[in-house]
Motif scaffolding. Structure first.
Motif: not given
Length: 107
Positions: A28-32, A36-37, A79-80
């Motif tokens: 969840x942290x990585x997706x968030x 945001x980026x 888009x990664x």
């Protein structure tokens, strides 16, 4: 006489213990962080990944542990590449797990 075939149940079987809160939180942290980026809202990410907005929020809060398929859909929406997102999760888990580890003492 007609014979009805039972529809297979979906989801995790009752009592299954495959949920890992640490992994769910890091995913969840990585997706968030990536969302945001990218400068997109949770609702936009959910729409682009074709998942529910509340589910997307649940994943970001670490309350749900997404399947690989959902992770890949979210990566595509961000888009990664999927492997890049998974690698970010692996690195974040390693940092988190070894952050509190003490270095062995030299004799």
């Amino acid at each position: 006489m007609s014979t009805r075939v039972a529809k297979p149940k979906t989801g995790r079987p009752r009592g299954a213990g495959s949920f890992d809160s640490e992994v769910a939180t890091v995913v969840g942290d990585v997706i968030r962080k990536n969302r945001l980026a990218a400068g997109i809202s949770q609702e936009t990410l959910a729409d682009m990944a074709n998942v529910g907005r509340s589910y997307c929020g649940s994943v970001e809060r670490g309350e749900s542990q997404p399947t690989l398929f959902v992770v890949l859909k979210m990566a595509a929406a961000l888009e990664i590449e999927g492997h890049t997102l998974v690698r970010q999760v692996e690195h974040a888990l390693a940092r988190r797990r070894f952050k509190g580890a003490t270095k062995p003492k030299r004799s």
